[in-house]
Write an enzyme that holds these catalytic residues in place. Structure first.
Site, mmCIF file in Angstrom:
data_model
loop_
_atom_site.group_PDB
_atom_site.id
_atom_site.type_symbol
_atom_site.label_atom_id
_atom_site.label_comp_id
_atom_site.label_asym_id
_atom_site.label_seq_id
_atom_site.Cartn_x
_atom_site.Cartn_y
_atom_site.Cartn_z
ATOM 1 N N ASP A 2 0.820 -1.217 0.000
ATOM 2 C CA ASP A 2 0.000 0.000 0.000
ATOM 3 C C ASP A 2 0.857 1.272 0.000
ATOM 4 O O ASP A 2 0.629 2.181 0.817
ATOM 5 C CB ASP A 2 -0.933 0.036 1.234
ATOM 6 C CG ASP A 2 -1.728 -1.235 1.431
ATOM 7 O OD1 ASP A 2 -2.097 -1.870 0.430
ATOM 8 O OD2 ASP A 2 -1.990 -1.593 2.597
ATOM 9 N N GLU A 6 -11.012 0.433 -3.997
ATOM 10 C CA GLU A 6 -10.250 0.873 -2.819
ATOM 11 C C GLU A 6 -9.061 1.711 -3.263
ATOM 12 O O GLU A 6 -8.883 1.968 -4.455
ATOM 13 C CB GLU A 6 -9.781 -0.344 -2.008
ATOM 14 C CG GLU A 6 -8.918 -1.308 -2.808
ATOM 15 C CD GLU A 6 -8.720 -2.659 -2.113
ATOM 16 O OE1 GLU A 6 -9.445 -2.967 -1.152
ATOM 17 O OE2 GLU A 6 -7.826 -3.406 -2.542
HETATM 18 C C1 6LW Z 1 -5.781 -2.202 1.774
HETATM 19 C C2 6LW Z 1 -6.369 -2.321 0.454
HETATM 20 C C3 6LW Z 1 -5.494 -3.325 -0.086
HETATM 21 O O1 6LW Z 1 -6.513 -1.457 2.638
HETATM 22 O O2 6LW Z 1 -5.283 -4.235 0.860
HETATM 23 O O3 6LW Z 1 -4.270 -3.891 -1.928
HETATM 24 C C4 6LW Z 1 -5.698 -3.664 2.075
HETATM 25 N N1 6LW Z 1 -4.972 -3.147 -1.222
HETATM 26 O O4 6LW Z 1 -6.355 -1.206 -0.310
HETATM 27 C C5 6LW Z 1 -4.733 -4.001 3.145
HETATM 28 O O5 6LW Z 1 -3.417 -3.684 2.746
#
Ligand code: 6LW
Length: 501
Positions: free
Chosen positions: A15, A182
């Site tokens: 991240d 996300e």
């Molecule tokens: C994070 C989400 C993700 O919040 O995994 O790959 C989660 N992305 O965006 C935890 O790292």
């Protein structure tokens, strides 16, 4: 053009978020249940990175003592405005959404202001020309009665001083319909505001999609050929690529930092180091970005020899507590001491401190004095997934035990060595054969062995797949380090050398 090293930040560094300030770059990454939390890396050329500190150095900033594994410090964003650095992060099942500030990114960082009522993950922070602060986030509810519900990408204006939300959060463009929209980030470039997100989940389906509009609130129009980056259904060596953040690189070209994994094996493959930080170049065509596939450009050998002749450096991490509360350095003797406290490696806060495994092939070792306790060397993914080798003094000499724990199963192997200091070894290596066979259908093998007074005992060679991003339930990566389970154990030196070439 010379490729940047890839992984850019090796080991457990998912991240990533990046900011450029006066020609210097700063990246922060997620740390979940580990402390100190949220490492800050700095570079001036984007090729060489140094960890200059951590945002969460005081346990109360992240308050991880009771967070479940897999929760903790998730997906930070780093930004800079008017001489102040901001890191916004969520601690699901803990403090919630918190904004930290610092004038020096090496720290100290503030105690953090909670944005009360913001329920979601992966917060971004952006300001419009009038100075309004926008938090754009993923409305995945990890707290409260509706846990697990996903409201898509959300946005709210906030007052960063008081932590108050200034309006009801509202939904924004949430991608092409794949699961888990996300990691949103907002950017102003030319006449547009861009909303870049990840979708498809953080596993093989991961990708980056983008939309643009006239204001930070939209309305957003999707890129005509999203995703702009994904490795899904390809045989590329770097998989799960997504969760990107954009910055203008040293040569003026846009760069995307993002997470990815390096799976080893066959059609089912396993990534022992967890999710790492990578970089790729981005071209702009008709005011739309398109990212190059992520290539692998591994560094030459990595060597790390710690001699305990000064305070613990900022790369040591521990689980739900600060490394300094687990281990004490005796500078006069160049030793590290860990006092057991009843917690084991399968518990939530083991008496363990470690460092990220940075290369897939690795040789790690330490020399222990177990005259007053029991302890050793471990590779940990989380409390359910760990392999270790430990030593215990007996009347006849030293008993060394190797152990592998995966959910619901534990196996151990023992051997004997003469009394006195013992050197414990934990090595990992890719399968030795390239011939199609079950032996090569995994990421690596972990070997546990020990030596004392010129004698050697080889205890176990264990399939590494059980400590990988694909098998462990947690979001972390491998961490190799030192622990005690009984009495006081003294360690002289810790070595971790490796290479991916
Ligand atoms: C994070 C989400 C993700 O919040 O995994 O790959 C989660 N992305 O965006 C935890 O790292």
């Amino acid at each position: 053009m010379e490729p940047y090293p890839n992984p850019l930040l090796a080991g457990f560094n998912p991240d990533p978020s990046v900011v450029a300030v006066d020609g210097t770059y700063y990246i922060v990454t997620s740390t979940f249940e580990y402390l100190p939390g949220l490492p800050v890396y700095r570079s001036t050329d984007f090729a060489h990175w140094e960890q200059i500190g951590n945002v969460g150095t005081r346990p109360e900033q992240l308050d991880l003592s009771a967070v479940p594994t897999g929760a903790g410090a998730w997906a930070p964003t780093i930004r800079h405005r008017n001489g102040v650095f901001y890191v916004i992060v969520t601690v699901p099942r803990g403090r919630g959404c918190v904004v930290f500030t610092a004038t020096d990114p090496a720290g100290p960082w503030s105690d953090g202001t909670v944005l009360a009522g913001l329920n979601g993950i992966d917060p971004d922070l952006a300001w419009d020309g009038a100075g309004n602060a926008y938090v754009t986030y993923s409305g995945l509810l990890l707290d409260g009665a509706n846990m697990g519900k996903h409201l898509g990408i959300q946005q709210v204006r906030v007052d960063l001083e008081s932590g108050l939300l200034l309006e009801e959060p509202r939904p924004l463009w949430s991608g092409t319909g794949l699961m888990f929209p996300e990691a949103p980030h907002l950017y102003q470039r030319g006449e547009y505001w861009y909303l870049m997100i990840a979708e498809g989940g953080t596993e093989r389906g991961h990708g980056v999609s983008i939309a643009r509009g006239p204001s930070p609130e939209g309305p957003f129009e999707a890129h005509p050929s999203n995703p702009i980056l994904s490795a899904r259904s390809t045989t590329r060596p770097v998989q799960n690529t997504g969760h990107g953040d954009l910055v203008e690189g040293p040569d003026g070209q846009t760069l995307m930092v993002l997470l990815g994994v390096r799976p080893g094996g066959g059609t089912r493959a396993f990534s022992p180091l967890g999710r790492e930080t990578f970089v790729t170049r981005v071209e702009w065509v008709n005011d739309w970005p398109i990212a190059e596939p992520v290539s692998l450009a591994v560094r030459s050998a990595v060597t790390d020899s710690v001699r305990f002749d000064g305070p613990l450096d900022n790369r040591w991490i521990a689980v739900r507590r600060a490394p300094e509360s687990v281990a004490t350095v005796d500078v006069s003797r160049s030793e590290l001491r860990i006092v057991a406290d009843g917690s084991g490696l399968s518990g939530p806060s083991p008496a363990f401190i470690g460092r990220r495994q940075l290369t897939i092939a690795v040789q790690s070792s330490t020399t222990v004095d177990i005259s007053r306790g029991v302890g050793g060397l471990a590779v940990r993914y989380d409390e359910d997934h760990h392999y270790e080798i430990e030593a215990r003094a007996t009347r006849r000499g030293t008993l060394v035990t190797a152990r592998a724990s995966v959910p619901g199963l534990c196996q151990q192997w023992s051997g004997e060595l003469p009394a006195g200091p013992v050197t414990l070894h934990l090595d990992a290596a890719r399968p030795a054969t390239a011939i199609f066979s079950t032996e090569m259908m995994t990421s690596d093998h972990v070997s546990l062995w020990a030596e004392a007074s010129g004698q050697e005992v080889r205890l176990a060679r264990i399939d590494g797949r059980y400590l990988s991003a694909e098998t462990a339930a947690s979001f972390t990566g491998r961490v190799i380090g030192l622990y005690a389970t009984e009495g006081t154990v003294t360690f002289s030196g810790f070595d971790m050398h490796g290479s991916d070439l």
